[in-house]
Design a protein around this motif. Structure first.
Motif, PDB file in Angstrom:
ATOM      1  N   TRP A 741       8.483  -5.421 -18.323  1.00 34.96           N
ATOM      2  CA  TRP A 741       7.289  -5.737 -17.549  1.00 34.96           C
ATOM      3  C   TRP A 741       7.445  -7.136 -16.961  1.00 34.96           C
ATOM      4  O   TRP A 741       7.609  -8.110 -17.699  1.00 34.96           O
ATOM      5  CB  TRP A 741       6.048  -5.669 -18.431  1.00 34.96           C
ATOM      6  CG  TRP A 741       5.705  -4.277 -18.865  1.00 34.96           C
ATOM      7  CD1 TRP A 741       6.053  -3.676 -20.025  1.00 34.96           C
ATOM      8  CD2 TRP A 741       4.976  -3.314 -18.110  1.00 34.96           C
ATOM      9  NE1 TRP A 741       5.585  -2.387 -20.062  1.00 34.96           N
ATOM     10  CE2 TRP A 741       4.903  -2.126 -18.890  1.00 34.96           C
ATOM     11  CE3 TRP A 741       4.355  -3.321 -16.858  1.00 34.96           C
ATOM     12  CZ2 TRP A 741       4.260  -0.987 -18.457  1.00 34.96           C
ATOM     13  CZ3 TRP A 741       3.705  -2.186 -16.423  1.00 34.96           C
ATOM     14  CH2 TRP A 741       3.667  -1.039 -17.219  1.00 34.96           C
ATOM     15  N   GLN A 742       7.431  -7.244 -15.650  1.00 31.63           N
ATOM     16  CA  GLN A 742       7.686  -8.523 -14.989  1.00 31.63           C
ATOM     17  C   GLN A 742       7.012  -8.540 -13.618  1.00 31.63           C
ATOM     18  O   GLN A 742       6.709  -7.479 -13.052  1.00 31.63           O
ATOM     19  CB  GLN A 742       9.188  -8.774 -14.850  1.00 31.63           C
ATOM     20  CG  GLN A 742       9.983  -7.585 -14.383  1.00 31.63           C
ATOM     21  CD  GLN A 742      11.444  -7.709 -14.776  1.00 31.63           C
ATOM     22  OE1 GLN A 742      11.990  -8.789 -14.762  1.00 31.63           O
ATOM     23  NE2 GLN A 742      12.047  -6.595 -15.129  1.00 31.63           N
ATOM     24  N   THR A 770       0.916 -12.504  -4.725  1.00 30.15           N
ATOM     25  CA  THR A 770       0.553 -13.196  -5.962  1.00 30.15           C
ATOM     26  C   THR A 770      -0.531 -12.483  -6.750  1.00 30.15           C
ATOM     27  O   THR A 770      -0.707 -12.745  -7.929  1.00 30.15           O
ATOM     28  CB  THR A 770       0.077 -14.623  -5.636  1.00 30.15           C
ATOM     29  OG1 THR A 770      -1.022 -14.522  -4.703  1.00 30.15           O
ATOM     30  CG2 THR A 770       1.203 -15.426  -4.998  1.00 30.15           C
ATOM     31  N   ASP A 771      -1.303 -11.592  -6.125  1.00 33.60           N
ATOM     32  CA  ASP A 771      -2.394 -10.921  -6.829  1.00 33.60           C
ATOM     33  C   ASP A 771      -1.978  -9.589  -7.421  1.00 33.60           C
ATOM     34  O   ASP A 771      -2.822  -8.808  -7.858  1.00 33.60           O
ATOM     35  CB  ASP A 771      -3.579 -10.707  -5.884  1.00 33.60           C
ATOM     36  CG  ASP A 771      -3.191  -9.915  -4.643  1.00 33.60           C
ATOM     37  OD1 ASP A 771      -1.974  -9.817  -4.382  1.00 33.60           O
ATOM     38  OD2 ASP A 771      -4.096  -9.410  -3.954  1.00 33.60           O
ATOM     39  N   LEU A 772      -0.694  -9.293  -7.441  1.00 34.09           N
ATOM     40  CA  LEU A 772      -0.222  -8.021  -7.973  1.00 34.09           C
ATOM     41  C   LEU A 772      -0.072  -8.102  -9.485  1.00 34.09           C
ATOM     42  O   LEU A 772       0.297  -9.157 -10.030  1.00 34.09           O
ATOM     43  CB  LEU A 772       1.126  -7.646  -7.345  1.00 34.09           C
ATOM     44  CG  LEU A 772       1.125  -7.392  -5.834  1.00 34.09           C
ATOM     45  CD1 LEU A 772       2.541  -7.136  -5.349  1.00 34.09           C
ATOM     46  CD2 LEU A 772       0.222  -6.229  -5.491  1.00 34.09           C
ATOM     47  N   PRO A 773      -0.327  -7.002 -10.208  1.00 37.31           N
ATOM     48  CA  PRO A 773      -0.122  -7.003 -11.664  1.00 37.31           C
ATOM     49  C   PRO A 773       1.364  -6.895 -11.995  1.00 37.31           C
ATOM     50  O   PRO A 773       2.229  -6.838 -11.120  1.00 37.31           O
ATOM     51  CB  PRO A 773      -0.886  -5.750 -12.113  1.00 37.31           C
ATOM     52  CG  PRO A 773      -0.820  -4.845 -10.937  1.00 37.31           C
ATOM     53  CD  PRO A 773      -0.867  -5.729  -9.720  1.00 37.31           C
ATOM     54  N   LEU A 774       1.658  -6.863 -13.282  1.00 29.97           N
ATOM     55  CA  LEU A 774       3.038  -6.688 -13.724  1.00 29.97           C
ATOM     56  C   LEU A 774       3.469  -5.233 -13.523  1.00 29.97           C
ATOM     57  O   LEU A 774       2.661  -4.314 -13.572  1.00 29.97           O
ATOM     58  CB  LEU A 774       3.174  -7.062 -15.190  1.00 29.97           C
ATOM     59  CG  LEU A 774       2.846  -8.515 -15.571  1.00 29.97           C
ATOM     60  CD1 LEU A 774       3.036  -8.709 -17.059  1.00 29.97           C
ATOM     61  CD2 LEU A 774       3.698  -9.497 -14.790  1.00 29.97           C
ATOM     62  N   GLU A 887       0.647   1.196 -17.104  1.00 30.35           N
ATOM     63  CA  GLU A 887      -0.393   0.347 -17.697  1.00 30.35           C
ATOM     64  C   GLU A 887       0.285  -0.864 -18.321  1.00 30.35           C
ATOM     65  O   GLU A 887       0.882  -0.774 -19.403  1.00 30.35           O
ATOM     66  CB  GLU A 887      -1.190   1.112 -18.752  1.00 30.35           C
ATOM     67  CG  GLU A 887      -1.979   2.278 -18.175  1.00 30.35           C
ATOM     68  CD  GLU A 887      -2.824   2.962 -19.226  1.00 30.35           C
ATOM     69  OE1 GLU A 887      -2.836   2.457 -20.381  1.00 30.35           O
ATOM     70  OE2 GLU A 887      -3.469   3.982 -18.919  1.00 30.35           O
ATOM     71  N   PRO A 888       0.241  -2.021 -17.651  1.00 26.49           N
ATOM     72  CA  PRO A 888       0.928  -3.208 -18.174  1.00 26.49           C
ATOM     73  C   PRO A 888       0.270  -3.709 -19.453  1.00 26.49           C
ATOM     74  O   PRO A 888      -0.925  -3.483 -19.680  1.00 26.49           O
ATOM     75  CB  PRO A 888       0.780  -4.220 -17.030  1.00 26.49           C
ATOM     76  CG  PRO A 888      -0.434  -3.777 -16.283  1.00 26.49           C
ATOM     77  CD  PRO A 888      -0.453  -2.290 -16.397  1.00 26.49           C
TER      78      PRO A 888
END
Length: 902
Positions: A741-742, A770-774, A887-888
């Motif tokens: 997860w990165q 920048t607003d993206l999840p892992l 699902e991070p």
């Protein structure tokens, strides 16, 4: 009387089936409408009771789903250890089939019948594991929900809006030795969900909003109860057959419709369909064809075919049954299928000398059957006279065989001459036998009509030539009147019986010929290897069986109709009609409701997977297509041809796939060997070029330029060899993903840094990410994907072009797009550019061999994603990579690096 003796062939089959079942284990299914009704709980309770009785009970696999009351029932029961199977860098537990076979308990509990096994298991489905356990003699308890039954999968998907992909064939459910339905009212199930007894609280809330709505649960409950009732009904029918039970058991409402050649059958069918729809029950429509009815006119036969087709379209199970007695055949069919109510058209009022109506005869044979008669309507139509029912349509000048009647008269004259020669040696009673022999011979050779003529002529000849006063029809002795009456009666009966037996023998021969033709055609089609052979076989058998020409109009690789295969020159196939038949999956032409005036009959070639084309039949006489037996045989011919075409199609696919697999294997082996052998000299060449640039004394300007060019070309060739090696590894499945997860922006930054020297002279714009999840992916491989996309954009765009990179979450996927404003992808090559050794410009100065995008697709598909090309809003090409979000894990986002830190 109805023969109620059991069929010996069926008895033998039942004995063989019983012997086979005795060697297999018993399967018991706990069946429910949805998850949470208590199937596993009920199964464990039943198993514990058997365990207390001393039975060897073992748990193969149980899914408790975290339910405490279910887990408590596992105490005291032996459990087989699960098998650990590696799958995508993880190890997943799975049912150990080999351990169960080695342990071989008396009863094994295997939960979740529809479960899909992890890749690497012996069978892809758990129900296949259970079949192997049953074959080994192990009894099995299992569970399944109604949405997993194959035939109900689409119905459940339409109700709930959720399609379940794990299904069980209906035969597994139907062949189970016992099915126990575990039922729970919807309100109680919803209460269990809210209390967390089915799913965890978060999952339960989502389930109540989606699948577990009360309306869905009510519908699923009805489906489960009806499916169980259908199975119980099948068991009841099987028991009645095994025990030779002749009486009806009215366990459920069901209808049987009997249709005949008279006008009004369509009204009877529609009325029965309305009744079946109101009662929501199955219904059957049958036509009993006696030897007398086989001589009906073409109009009556066409009316029967239309009525049967209407019944089939309205949902009935149709059949045409041969029989000598309509009432007996009807009753036998009703008893064998446990159909308690018979619907038929109302017969016209009969006179005292007429035969009893069909309803009266059925009532006498089966008093326990309910009979409903439907009015045929007030339309004026010619009613079939008894003579027509007995001997066919009323004779006309066009269908009377005059030579047969002349020969019949000649035979009577011959019998009179023989009797005259023997008059002095034989008594009059013996002379009568000569005339009866003539009647029998005429009946055997020429049928019923000439036999009747021979009977009357024989009586007249005997009276005229041999009864006093001779050469006169007057009778001197009144006793001869009785002799004439008996002689005429016996002659008529013998003629009728002989003609009927002859006709039945001819019908039997025709049926045997049809069966032999079907057998021979299926045998030859099974040996056909190409479509031309199938077309030739079809044409030959259609011509021999129907005196007609035939041609096949088949589909091409795009499932579109193309020209026919070896069309006879005399046939003029209308491709418009053929396309209509292919698209509608309905027949057209003579004997159908569509274009009945056409000279050619078009039949769709229905195969199990899809329609494979159209069979065009041009008969010499359309009368043959109106005979029910002939039409059924032609439909079977079409089915056999379709099956043969589909078999050849899949044989071709299998052969081409085998060749392609071998070619790919050889190509990958060559690529791997070539890339390994080139790495060493390329490394030496690169080192030499770099050494020259730093050697003493310094090189001249021309020499330095030559050394730099040699270094750049060596680096390019090294990258090409690396691509070859990576592609061979990806194709061989030797690359394992290191999923972590990165943040995505780190991978984009790394790819831009690696491609910095390639992108000189191009404008690169990265939209904010920048607003993206892992996301979970292999960083090294995904960097390779972005690098290849950037390199591809640089290759096919002129200097100064603009390249944009953006990412956004869409639904359950993250989509990464690389756009350029270059010339774009040629139309029609959006998919081809991802194939190995395929380039956007086949002949150009652009370097490369067409492996970069192929590597991108292989890596993306390994991540369970997809990649595609399309036209960019900038005017050039756009490549989009879509990866599942997942699902991070929950982390502190304040510790994530920002884009500025790159």
């Amino acid at each position: 009387m109805i023969d109620q003796r059991p069929d010996p062939d069926r008895l033998l089959d039942r004995v063989k089936q019983a012997e086979a079942r005795a060697l297999r284990g018993k399967l018991k299914i706990f069946f429910g409408a949805s998850a949470g009704v208590g199937k596993t709980y009920a199964m464990l309770n039943a198993a514990r009771l058997l365990r207390e009785q001393g039975l060897d009970v073992v748990i193969g696999v149980i899914e408790t789903h975290g339910r405490a009351e279910t887990a408590a029932l596992l105490a005291g029961l032996e459990q087989l250890p699960l098998r650990e199977i590696p799958y995508r860098e993880r190890t997943l537990p799975e049912f150990d089939l080999d351990a169960a076979l080695q342990r071989k308990p008396a009863l094994l509990l295997v939960d979740e019948l529809a479960h899909s096994n992890v890749a690497g298991s012996r069978h892809p489905k758990r129900w296949q594991d259970i079949e192997e356990l049953l074959a080994a003699g192990i009894n099995v308890f299992t569970t399944v929900n109604v949405q997993h039954i194959e035939s109900l999968n689409d119905v459940v998907g339409g109700i709930t809006g959720i399609r379940v992909w794990e299904t069980v064939p209906d035969r597994i459910f139907d062949e189970a030795d016992e099915v126990v339905i575990v039922d729970l009212p919807p309100d109680e199930l919803l209460q269990r969900l809210q209390e967390g007894k089915v799913y965890l609280p978060q999952q339960a809330e989502r389930a109540i909003r989606n699948f577990f709505r009360k309306g869905n649960l009510i519908a699923l409950r009805e489906l489960a109860l009806r499916r169980t009732a259908d199975r119980v009904d099948g068991e009841m029918l099987q028991y009645r057959e095994e025990q030779s039970v002749s009486s009806l058991w009215q366990t459920r409402e069901s209808l049987l419709v009997c249709i005949g050649p008279d006008v009004g059958g369509e009204k009877t069918i529609r009325s029965a369909a309305r009744s079946a729809s109101k009662l929501n029950v199955p219904w059957h429509a049958i036509y009993v064809e006696t030897p007398q009815l086989q001589r009906l006119s073409s109009g009556a036969r066409q009316r029967i075919l239309k009525t049967l087709k209407l019944a089939q379209d309205l949902g009935a199970e149709t059949a045409t049954l041969p029989g000598s007695d309509i009432a007996a055949t009807l009753v036998e069919y009703a008893r064998s299928h446990n159909l308690a109510k018979i619907i038929m058209g109302r017969a016209a009022p009969r006179r005292w000398w007429m035969r009893a109506s069909l309803a009266e005869r059925v009532s006498r044979l089966a008093p326990d059957l309910d009979i409903a008669q439907i009015a045929r309507g007030t339309q004026s139509a010619p009613r079939l006279l008894p003579s027509a029912l007995a001997g066919g349509a009323a004779p006309t000048a066009t269908n009377i065989d005059w030579p047969a009647y002349a020969i019949s008269a000649a035979a009577c004259c011959g019998a009179a001459l023989i009797a005259a020669a023997l008059q002095q040696l034989l008594a009059p009673a013996n002379l009568i036998m000569i005339f009866l022999l003539a009647v029998v011979l005429v009946a055997v050779r020429y049928g019923r009509g000439p036999a009747i003529l021979a009977a009357f002529l024989s009586v007249a000849a005997f009276d005229f030539f041999f009864v006093s006063p001779r050469f006169s029809l007057a009778v001197g002795d009144a006793e001869y009147l009785l002799t004439f009456a008996v002689m005429l009666t016996v002659a008529l009966i013998i003629g009728q019986l002989t003609a009927g037996l002859k006709y039945q023998a001819r019908v039997a021969m025709n049926r045997e010929a049809r069966s032999r033709a079907l057998y021979e055609m299926s045998r030859e089609l099974s040996a056909a290897l190409v479509l031309e052979q199938i077309a030739a076989i079809a044409a030959r058998f259609v011509e021999s069986s129907f005196n007609a020409q035939a041609a096949l109009v088949l589909t091409d690789a795009n499932d579109q109709l193309c020209e026919s295969v070896e069309t006879p020159t005399a046939m003029q196939i209308d491709m418009g009609i053929a396309h209509w038949v292919f698209e509608r999956n309905e027949a057209a032409g003579p004997g159908t409701d569509t274009l009945p005036g056409s000279a050619i009959l078009y039949l769709p070639l229905r195969a199990p997977m899809r329609i494979r084309g159209v069979l065009a039949v041009s008969p010499s006489s359309t009368r043959w297509l109106l005979i029910p037996e002939q039409r059924r045989q032609l439909d079977i011919f079409a089915s056999l041809i379709a099956l043969a075409i589909e078999r050849v199609h899949y044989v071709d696919i299998a052969q081409s796939t085998t060749v392609q697999i071998e070619s790919e294997r050889l190509r990958n082996s060559l690529l791997s060997a070539l890339s390994h052998d080139l790495r060493t000299p390329l490394t030496a060449l690169l080192g030499s070029a770099e050494y020259l640039t730093i050697s003493k004394p310094p090189l001249s300007a021309e020499q330095r330029e030559l050394a730099a060019s040699m270094r750049d070309e060596t680096l390019r060739l090294t990258a090409l060899v690396n691509n070859l090696l990576d592609m061979s590894k990806l194709q061989a499945g030797a690359v394992r993903l290191n999923l972590q997860w990165q943040p995505l922006e780190e991978i984009i930054g790394s790819a831009l840094a690696a491609a910095k020297h390639l992108l000189l002279g191009h404008t690169v714009v990265v939209h904010s990410t920048t607003d993206l999840p892992l996301f979970e992916f292999d960083a090294v491989l995904m960097e390779r994907v972005l690098f290849n996309l950037l390199e591809n954009a640089k290759k096919y765009t002129p200097p100064g072009s603009r390249i944009e990179i953006g990412a956004a979450v869409k639904g359950d996927n993250i989509e990464i797009a690389v756009d350029d404003n270059g010339p774009g992808i040629p139309i029609g090559m959006e998919e081809d550019v991802f194939k190995k050794f395929t380039r956007g410009q086949k002949e150009s100065a652009t370097p490369g061999v067409g492996l970069g995008l192929a590597i991108c697709r292989a890596i993306v598909e390994a991540h369970r994603g997809r990649i595609w090309a399309e036209k960019s809003p900038l005017g050039g090409a756009r490549f989009v990579v879509a990866l599942p979000c997942g699902e991070p894990p929950s982390i502190d986002e304040s510790h994530l690096p920002t884009a500025a830190e790159h």
